[in-house]
Design an enzyme around this catalytic site. Structure first.
Site, PDB file in Angstrom:
ATOM      1  N   ASP A  58     -23.098  47.115  15.307  1.00  0.00           N
ATOM      2  CA  ASP A  58     -21.942  46.550  14.401  1.00  0.00           C
ATOM      3  C   ASP A  58     -20.814  47.443  14.033  1.00  0.00           C
ATOM      4  OD1 ASP A  58     -21.162  44.499  12.642  1.00  0.00           O
ATOM      5  OD2 ASP A  58     -23.343  44.081  11.887  1.00  0.00           O
ATOM      6  N   ASP A  84     -19.858  35.544  12.247  1.00  0.00           N
ATOM      7  CA  ASP A  84     -21.185  35.101  11.203  1.00  0.00           C
ATOM      8  C   ASP A  84     -21.436  34.045  10.537  1.00  0.00           C
ATOM      9  OD1 ASP A  84     -22.031  37.890  11.181  1.00  0.00           O
ATOM     10  OD2 ASP A  84     -20.868  38.460   9.488  1.00  0.00           O
TER      11      ASP A  84
HETATM   12  C1  GLA Z   1     -22.814  42.154   9.412  1.00  0.00           C
HETATM   13  C2  GLA Z   1     -23.045  41.216  10.749  1.00  0.00           C
HETATM   14  C3  GLA Z   1     -24.330  40.489  10.408  1.00  0.00           C
HETATM   15  C4  GLA Z   1     -25.612  41.493   9.844  1.00  0.00           C
HETATM   16  C5  GLA Z   1     -25.051  42.438   8.830  1.00  0.00           C
HETATM   17  C6  GLA Z   1     -26.106  43.247   8.563  1.00  0.00           C
HETATM   18  O1  GLA Z   1     -22.255  41.373   8.794  1.00  0.00           O
HETATM   19  O2  GLA Z   1     -21.989  40.450  11.177  1.00  0.00           O
HETATM   20  O3  GLA Z   1     -24.839  39.729  11.563  1.00  0.00           O
HETATM   21  O4  GLA Z   1     -26.049  42.134  11.342  1.00  0.00           O
HETATM   22  O5  GLA Z   1     -23.882  42.922   9.257  1.00  0.00           O
HETATM   23  O6  GLA Z   1     -25.620  44.252   7.542  1.00  0.00           O
END
Ligand code: GLA
Length: 681
Positions: free
Chosen positions: A428, A485
């Site tokens: 991430d 997301d």
């Molecule tokens: C980001 C990602 C999510 C998740 C969160 C965890 O927002 O896009 O899918 O992994 O971080 O903190």
């Protein structure tokens, strides 16, 4: 693509597009490309070369802007030095002796994917400051009214932007330091009348994860130029050599789909390296939206049982397993298993997951640090940017340009990967950077490359709050993207449809989210949610404990359909259809050979007219016959009272009819998906 040069000047692309006869006389093409001269013009039109030069009176943006070590602006003027040609490519070297500079252009062609890659390199005999270096500059067609580039936001990635051509330039620049939701580095130039399935188009993509700059400029004489490069001034140190990232370009006479298919195939077959190419893409389960930071071993085991029962083959443990990570305010960079949540380490969970026949993946956010972390307390100087900078999600970035920072993160990650049977990392990058810096991007690449070299069996998913780091540069090092997301099926339908202009099925993650979507608050039926996920690399992300009996049954059925079809679908092309009804977003996923396809027709809104308009298919053989089956006809609602042929069972028709009349689908509610299978007989 035809390159031509006058004397020892930099060459210009005098033609690119539809193939010309091989015996075409290139001298004549060069002369035939020359523009007339009239009042108010110079006595000769300056070349729109691979790197337009200010010093040769080029009337638009130059391809290179730099200063000497002491800050004096340089005005380069390059002359031919040498060239090298091979089967696949061409390398051209030009020198500016007065300024001690060398410029190298590299081109390679891939006849199978129909992508040309191009790169520019600059070398100097002492350290100089670079402001702007364009990848090889190409002309854009003048038979086009508009260009399509991309904008977006968190949970709303890949929004297409159509801008009319006019005098002057469209300048896109991403100064966020990562590819970002806001500025996907792609451009499509449709010629007038081009649609998804018909007409001519040119496509561009700049494969770089640190933020790009794009110039699409119309000169006073009508010529148009396209420049792509790193965001300006992101080389912060004087140096003796610089290079652009790779620019990927293509031309299509089959509508925007021709460009899309070239990009999809090139990414899947030439760029991504698969640790186990023959392993079918596993159905994912990701626990983020089920438990967030609240990790409890018995709950996770229960969830894993249910995910496996639904058909999942990989279990991904998301954020929350390390340090003291109970919320997003702390612990980033403390990559050690949290003994409060996992007193016996991760092995009990991993063993359980493996016992269910699933493999195990884990979340990291390697470039980031919270001020509330052990590492920050000992090494605050490892942070990238000013001490008093504005935080993003309560976090700062680490300075990836420092080798000791990269070594530290490597050691922490390698310790976890070496001690556990983990074959997947969700990587991430949840905040923008305080400023663009090419060293930061190169540092991230170096870290990923080192981990991949030492853990070649581990696949990596590129995530950045969803689709904030998607480009062909990061995809050289990763195998999947977390496109967004947003698990809102309606939003996802649109996002993945537009992302398909560049991204193939195999790399595009799509998950069935919770019944009530966590980012939009909307509720959609499980059938719609499941089919939208089944359009790409399928997974689940809801808490399976919320599923009732019907939802479980539907999800199992769609998942097993996906597994049954993935062997061909994951290598298929996504062809976006020209739907006569703006409420219907439809695509045809078809094998390269064209013997098999599936059409997903998503109804994204209520239609203006009463009955569905026929949906024309594309790229079929007119004379061949196809068996067409409406896969999920059993789900037609009671308000669909008639009997269109497809509701009754398979029909056999010609490709010509399918392409010119089109499918007559039954009526349906909004937020539903018809799934139609096609087989060439
Ligand atoms: C980001 C990602 C999510 C998740 C969160 C965890 O927002 O896009 O899918 O992994 O971080 O903190």
């Amino acid at each position: 693509m035809v390159l031509a040069a006058t004397g020892d000047r930099l060459p210009q692309v005098v033609y690119w597009g539809a193939p010309l006869p091989l015996d075409e006389d290139l001298e004549t093409l060069h002369r035939g490309h020359e523009l007339d001269v009239t009042g108010g013009m110079l006595d000769e039109n300056p070349d729109l070369s691979l790197c337009p030069e200010a010093v040769r009176t080029f009337p638009g943006q130059p391809g290179l802007i730099l200063r000497d070590g002491d800050g004096t602006p340089l005005l380069p003027k390059f002359c031919y030095a040498s060239d090298e040609q091979s089967e696949e490519g061409l390398s051209l070297t030009y020198a500016d002796e007065a300024n001690g500079l060398i410029l190298i252009f590299e081109f390679a062609t891939d006849p199978s994917t129909r992508i040309i890659t191009a790169k520019t390199r600059l070398e100097a005999n002492r350290a100089v400051h670079l402001h702007w270096l364009a990848a090889p500059v190409l002309p854009a067609p003048q038979q086009s009214d508009e260009m399509i580039d991309f904008a977006g936001r968190w949970t709303g990635e890949f929004q297409t932007n159509r801008t009319a051509w006019s005098a002057g330039m469209r300048y896109r620049e991403n100064r966020t330091g990562r590819t970002g939701h806001e500025h996907f580095p792609g451009l499509l130039i449709p010629l007038t009348g081009c649609t998804n399935t018909k007409g001519e188009a040119y496509g561009f993509h700049y494969g770089w994860s640190g933020g790009h700059k794009m110039i699409a400029e119309e000169l006073p004489d009508g010529r148009r130029q396209i420049q792509f490069g790193h965001a300006a001034r992101m080389e912060t140190q004087a140096a003796k050599s610089f290079e652009s990232a790779t620019l990927y370009v293509t031309y299509s006479h089959k509508g925007l789909n021709g460009c899309a298919v070239s990009f999809q195939r090139h990414l899947r077959d030439r760029i991504v390296t698969w640790p186990q190419p023959d392993r079918p893409r596993p159905v994912h389960y990701n626990c983020w939206e089920a438990v967030y930071f609240d990790h409890k071993l018995d709950v996770l085991k229960d969830i894993a049982d249910r995910a496996a029962d639904l058909g999942a083959e990989r279990f991904v443990l998301d954020d929350g397993w390390f340090g003291q990570r109970d919320d997003d305010t702390r612990s980033l960079s403390d990559w050690e298993v949290d003994p409060r949540k996992y007193p016996e380490g991760l092995h009990p969970l991993i063993d359980h997951v493996h016992g269910l026949g699933m493999t195990f993946g884990i979340w990291f956010e390697p470039e980031m640090i919270n001020e509330d972390s052990d590492i920050f307390r000992t090494r605050p100087d490892w942070v990238f940017g000013a001490e008093d900078q504005t935080l993003g999600r309560q976090q700062k970035a680490l300075n990836m340009g420092l080798p000791e920072v990269r070594d530290f993160i490597y050691d922490r990650m390698a310790a976890i990967l070496a001690a556990h049977p983990i074959d997947y990392v969700k990587w991430d990058h949840n905040r923008v950077l305080p400023m663009p810096d090419a060293d930061q991007t190169r540092g991230s690449y170096a870290l990923i490359d080192r981990l991949r070299a030492d853990f070649p069996h581990v696949e990596i998913e590129s995530c950045a709050s969803g689709g904030g780091r998607i480009d062909f540069g990061i995809m050289k090092r990763t195998q999947r993207v977390w496109l967004s997301d947003s698990n809102d099926a309606l939003e996802r339908l649109r996002i993945q449809h537009d992302a398909a202009l560049f991204l193939p099925i195999a790399v595009t993650g799509s998950h069935v989210g919770p019944r009530r979507c966590h980012t939009s608050g909307r509720i959609f039926d499980i059938s719609f949610r499941a089919w939208v996920a089944a359009q790409r690399h399928m997974g689940f992300e809801m808490d399976p404990r919320e599923l009732d009996e019907r939802e479980t049954a539907v999800l199992r059925e769609v998942t097993s359909w996906w597994k049954h079809n993935r062997s061909w679908m994951l290598g298929a092309d996504i062809l976006r259809l020209d739907s006569a009804d703006p409420a219907v977003m439809a695509e045809q996923q078809m094998t390269r050979e064209g013997d098999k396809f599936v059409v997903f027709a998503g109804k994204a809104a209520t239609s203006d007219q009463i009955a569905p308009r026929p949906l024309r298919l594309t790229a079929l053989q007119p004379d061949a016959r196809y068996r067409i089956t409406l896969m999920n006809r059993g789900t037609a609602p009671a308000l669909s009272r008639g009997m269109p042929a497809l509701k009754d069972g398979p029909v056999e028709v010609s490709g010509a009819w399918l392409m010119h009349h089109g499918l007559t689908l039954p009526w349906n509610y909004p937020d539903t998906m018809w799934v139609v299978e096609g087989q060439r007989l």
